[in-house]
Design a protein around this motif. Structure first.
Motif, PDB file in Angstrom:
ATOM      1  N   THR A 185       0.828  -1.214   0.000  1.00  0.00           N
ATOM      2  CA  THR A 185       0.000   0.000   0.000  1.00  0.00           C
ATOM      3  C   THR A 185       0.859   1.259   0.000  1.00  0.00           C
ATOM      4  OG1 THR A 185      -1.603  -1.243   1.318  1.00  0.00           O
ATOM      5  CG2 THR A 185      -1.991   1.118   1.096  1.00  0.00           C
ATOM      6  N   PHE A 186       1.884   1.265   0.859  1.00  0.00           N
ATOM      7  CA  PHE A 186       2.798   2.414   0.920  1.00  0.00           C
ATOM      8  C   PHE A 186       4.210   1.921   0.615  1.00  0.00           C
ATOM      9  CE2 PHE A 186      -0.753   3.628   3.626  1.00  0.00           C
ATOM     10  CZ  PHE A 186      -1.011   4.938   3.218  1.00  0.00           C
ATOM     11  N   LYS A 187       4.809   2.472  -0.437  1.00  0.00           N
ATOM     12  CA  LYS A 187       6.156   2.063  -0.857  1.00  0.00           C
ATOM     13  C   LYS A 187       7.010   3.305  -1.034  1.00  0.00           C
ATOM     14  CE  LYS A 187       5.181  -2.144  -3.498  1.00  0.00           C
ATOM     15  NZ  LYS A 187       5.339  -2.783  -4.801  1.00  0.00           N
ATOM     16  N   PRO A 188       8.346   3.169  -1.027  1.00  0.00           N
ATOM     17  CA  PRO A 188       9.141   2.041  -0.529  1.00  0.00           C
ATOM     18  C   PRO A 188       9.389   2.212   0.962  1.00  0.00           C
ATOM     19  CG  PRO A 188      10.574   3.704  -1.515  1.00  0.00           C
ATOM     20  CD  PRO A 188       9.157   4.234  -1.626  1.00  0.00           C
ATOM     21  N   ASN A 189       9.906   1.130   1.567  1.00  0.00           N
ATOM     22  CA  ASN A 189      10.406   1.154   2.946  1.00  0.00           C
ATOM     23  C   ASN A 189       9.363   1.659   3.944  1.00  0.00           C
ATOM     24  OD1 ASN A 189      12.326   0.740   4.927  1.00  0.00           O
ATOM     25  ND2 ASN A 189      13.241   2.759   4.716  1.00  0.00           N
ATOM     26  N   GLN A 190       8.120   1.139   3.819  1.00  0.00           N
ATOM     27  CA  GLN A 190       7.055   1.509   4.756  1.00  0.00           C
ATOM     28  C   GLN A 190       6.245   0.258   5.077  1.00  0.00           C
ATOM     29  OE1 GLN A 190       5.101   5.438   3.770  1.00  0.00           O
ATOM     30  NE2 GLN A 190       6.263   5.159   1.897  1.00  0.00           N
ATOM     31  N   GLN A 191       5.328   0.382   6.011  1.00  0.00           N
ATOM     32  CA  GLN A 191       4.519  -0.793   6.362  1.00  0.00           C
ATOM     33  C   GLN A 191       3.086  -0.385   6.689  1.00  0.00           C
ATOM     34  OE1 GLN A 191       6.911  -2.037   9.903  1.00  0.00           O
ATOM     35  NE2 GLN A 191       4.982  -1.782  11.001  1.00  0.00           N
ATOM     36  N   THR A 192       2.184  -1.364   6.518  1.00  0.00           N
ATOM     37  CA  THR A 192       0.755  -1.095   6.694  1.00  0.00           C
ATOM     38  C   THR A 192       0.109  -2.252   7.437  1.00  0.00           C
ATOM     39  OG1 THR A 192       0.863  -0.085   4.497  1.00  0.00           O
ATOM     40  CG2 THR A 192      -1.327  -0.349   5.452  1.00  0.00           C
ATOM     41  N   VAL A 193      -0.760  -1.908   8.389  1.00  0.00           N
ATOM     42  CA  VAL A 193      -1.509  -2.940   9.100  1.00  0.00           C
ATOM     43  C   VAL A 193      -2.965  -2.874   8.621  1.00  0.00           C
ATOM     44  CG1 VAL A 193      -1.941  -1.446  11.106  1.00  0.00           C
ATOM     45  CG2 VAL A 193      -2.058  -3.899  11.391  1.00  0.00           C
ATOM     46  N   LEU A 194      -3.554  -4.059   8.442  1.00  0.00           N
ATOM     47  CA  LEU A 194      -4.943  -4.135   7.969  1.00  0.00           C
ATOM     48  C   LEU A 194      -5.830  -4.626   9.113  1.00  0.00           C
ATOM     49  CD1 LEU A 194      -6.954  -4.113   5.466  1.00  0.00           C
ATOM     50  CD2 LEU A 194      -6.494  -6.565   5.338  1.00  0.00           C
ATOM     51  N   LEU A 195      -6.782  -3.801   9.506  1.00  0.00           N
ATOM     52  CA  LEU A 195      -7.751  -4.218  10.523  1.00  0.00           C
ATOM     53  C   LEU A 195      -8.915  -4.920   9.823  1.00  0.00           C
ATOM     54  CD1 LEU A 195      -7.695  -0.959  12.688  1.00  0.00           C
ATOM     55  CD2 LEU A 195      -6.372  -3.048  13.022  1.00  0.00           C
TER      56      LEU A 195
END
Length: 402
Positions: A185-195
Motif C-alpha cells: 500500500t505504501f512504498k518504498p520502505n514503509q509498512q501497513t496494518v490491515l484491521l
C-alpha cells in the motif's frame, strides 16, 4: 493469527547497490538478456519500468547504468540471509521467491500481549500506516494483536536494514493473502496494518481478478469466459455454477479468496543451499591484507554453518579487481572440494578448521592473482556450498557392526 508479509524494495537493484556503493543515488537497472528486470527508485522516477526492453529504458533514461543480473548467485545468497535473519525471531518463515517472506508471528504476539496485560500497560502505538486510516480500538483484542504485530514487523525491517543494509515493505494482517495484498500500500520502505473491518475495501479495490494471490492466469482466463473480471463479480457469482465449471475444490478456494479468507499455513521453507559473506573496500593490495580479510569473514560463516548443522563440501573464493572502466563486472571466482578430514571437523571446534581453511582460500586466491605483480582488489567473498547432512551412523564405529 497474525501474519507479516515482508517484501524487499527493488531487490536485485538493492543487492547491486550494496555490492557497489558507487551505484547509490544513480539510476540503475538490472539487465537479463535484453530486458531490464528491475530498477532502483532513481531510475523509476525517470520513467524506467519493470520488464522494459533495454532499448526503451535507455531512450527513457540515457544516463541509466545497467548491471548484468544473469548470475542469480548473489541475489539467492542475500535472499537466504534475509530468511535466516527472520528465522532468528521466529521459526515459521516461508519464502516466496527471492524477495518475499511470510512470517507467522501469532505466538510472539500472544507472549507480548500477556506481558502487556501483566504489566497493566495500556498504551500501545501502531507502527507505520493503518489501511484506510481506520481508527484503532485497543479494547478490541483483534486490533490490539495486529498493533503489536505492526511493532514486530518494524523490528524485522530495522534488523534487515541494520544487519544486511536492505529496505523493504511489510503488511500485517490476519492471514497470508491479506498481508501480501496490504504490504504494498505504501512504498518504498514503509509498512501497513490491515484491521478486519477494512478487509472488504482492500479486496474489492483490486481492479482485476488476477491481482488476487492464488488465482493464476489460467484460472482467471476461465473466469473471464464466465464474465467474472473483478472480485465483486466473483463474490456475486452463483457457487453451484462455479463448482460445475471449475470443480468443487478450486471453486470453493477461489470464492473464499475473493472474500479475503485464507487459512493456508505459513510453511517453513527448506534450508539454504549455501552460506556466504563478503566485504567490499576501497583497496586491498597485499597478500597479508587478503589473508586478514579472509580471517575476518570466516568466524561469522563458521558460526552460521555450526548452527545449521550440515557439513559443506565445497568452498569458493570470489574477488573483484579494481577497474576504472568496468567498476562492477570484474568478479572472478575459484572453488574446490573441502578435504574429507576437514569436513569431519565442521561444527565441532571452529578454531580447528580456521587455519587450514585460510590456507585453502589463499591457494584459490593465488590461482586468480599473480602476487608478484601489483594488484588492487575492491571485494572478497567466501562461500560454502554443497551442504550435506551429517552421516547418522559412521561406518567403522562399533555400533555399525553390532
Amino acid at each position: 493469527r497474525v501474519i507479516v508479509h515482508v517484501d524487499l524494495d527493488c531487490f536485485y537493484a538493492q543487492v547491486e547497490m550494496i555490492r557497489n556503493p558507487e551505484l547509490r543515488d544513480k539510476p540503475l537497472g538490472v539487465q537479463q538478456k535484453f530486458i531490464v528486470v528491475t530498477s532502483n527508485y532513481e531510475a523509476r522516477k525517470l520513467g524506467v519500468k519493470k520488464l522494459m526492453s533495454v532499448k526503451d529504458a535507455k531512450e527513457k533514461c540515457p544516463q541509466l547504468i545497467l548491471v548484468n543480473g544473469e548470475d542469480l548467485t548473489p541475489y539467492r545468497e542475500m535472499s537466504y540471509k534475509v530468511t535466516e535473519l527472520l528465522g532468528e525471531f521466529c521459526p515459521l518463515v516461508e519464502r516466496l521467491g527471492f524477495d518475499e517472506n511470510f512470517v507467522d508471528i501469532t505466538e510472539i504476539v500472544e507472549k507480548r500481549l500477556n506481558q502487556l496485560q501483566r504489566s497493566g500497560c495500556s498504551t500501545v502505538c501502531v507502527s507505520g500506516h493503518v489501511y484506510n486510516n481506520q481508527a484503532v480500538s485497543l479494547h478490541d483484542t483483534t486490533h490490539l494483536r495486529l498493533v503489536i504485530g505492526s511493532q514486530i514487523a518494524e523490528e524485522f525491517r530495522k534488523a534487515i536494514y541494520a544487519r544486511l543494509g536492505l529496505t523493504g515493505c511489510a503488511g500485517v494482517a490476519s492471514n497470508k493473502l491479506l498481508s501480501k495484498l496490504v504490504s504494498g500500500t505504501f512504498k518504498p520502505n514503509q509498512q501497513t496494518v490491515l484491521l478486519p473491518e477494512s478487509c472488504q475495501d482492500l479486496i474489492r479495490g483490486l481492479d482485476h481478478i488476477q491481482k488476487v494471490p492464488g488465482i493464476g492466469s489460467k484460472t482467471s482466463k476461465r473466469l473471464e469466459t464466465l464474465g467474472i473480471r473483478n472480485v465483486c463479480d466473483l463474490q456475486a457469482f452463483p457457487s453451484a455454477v462455479l463448482e460445475k465449471e471449475l470443480g468443487v475444490s478450486i471453486a470453493q478456494r477461489i470464492q473464499k479468496l475473493s472474500y479475503g479468507e485464507d487459512d493456508s499455513p505459513v510453511t517453513p521453507s527448506g534450508p539454504p543451499q549455501s552460506f556466504s559473506d563478503e566485504d567490499s573496500f576501497k583497496k586491498c593490495s597485499s597478500e597479508v591484507e587478503v589473508k586478514e580479510k579472509i580471517e575476518e569473514l570466516l568466524p561469522n560463516l563458521l558460526d552460521r554453518i555450526h548452527k545449521d548443522g550440515r557439513q559443506p563440501h565445497t568452498v569458493r573464493l570470489t574477488i573483484r579487481q579494481f577497474s576504472s572502466t568496468e567498476k562492477w563486472l570484474n568478479r572472478e571466482s575459484r572453488q574446490c572440494p573441502i578435504p574429507p578430514h576437514l569436513i569431519q571437523k565442521f561444527g565441532k571446534e571452529s578454531s580447528n578448521v580456521m587455519s587450514p581453511l585460510v590456507d585453502i582460500l589463499m591457494k584459490l586466491f593465488r590461482k586468480m592473482i599473480d602476487v608478484d605483480l601489483p594488484f588492487h582488489l575492491t571485494l572478497l567473498s567466501v562461500c560454502f556450498s554443497n551442504l550435506k547432512d551429517l552421516p547418522s551412523s559412521k561406518k567403522g564405529s562399533i555400533g555399525f557392526y553390532l
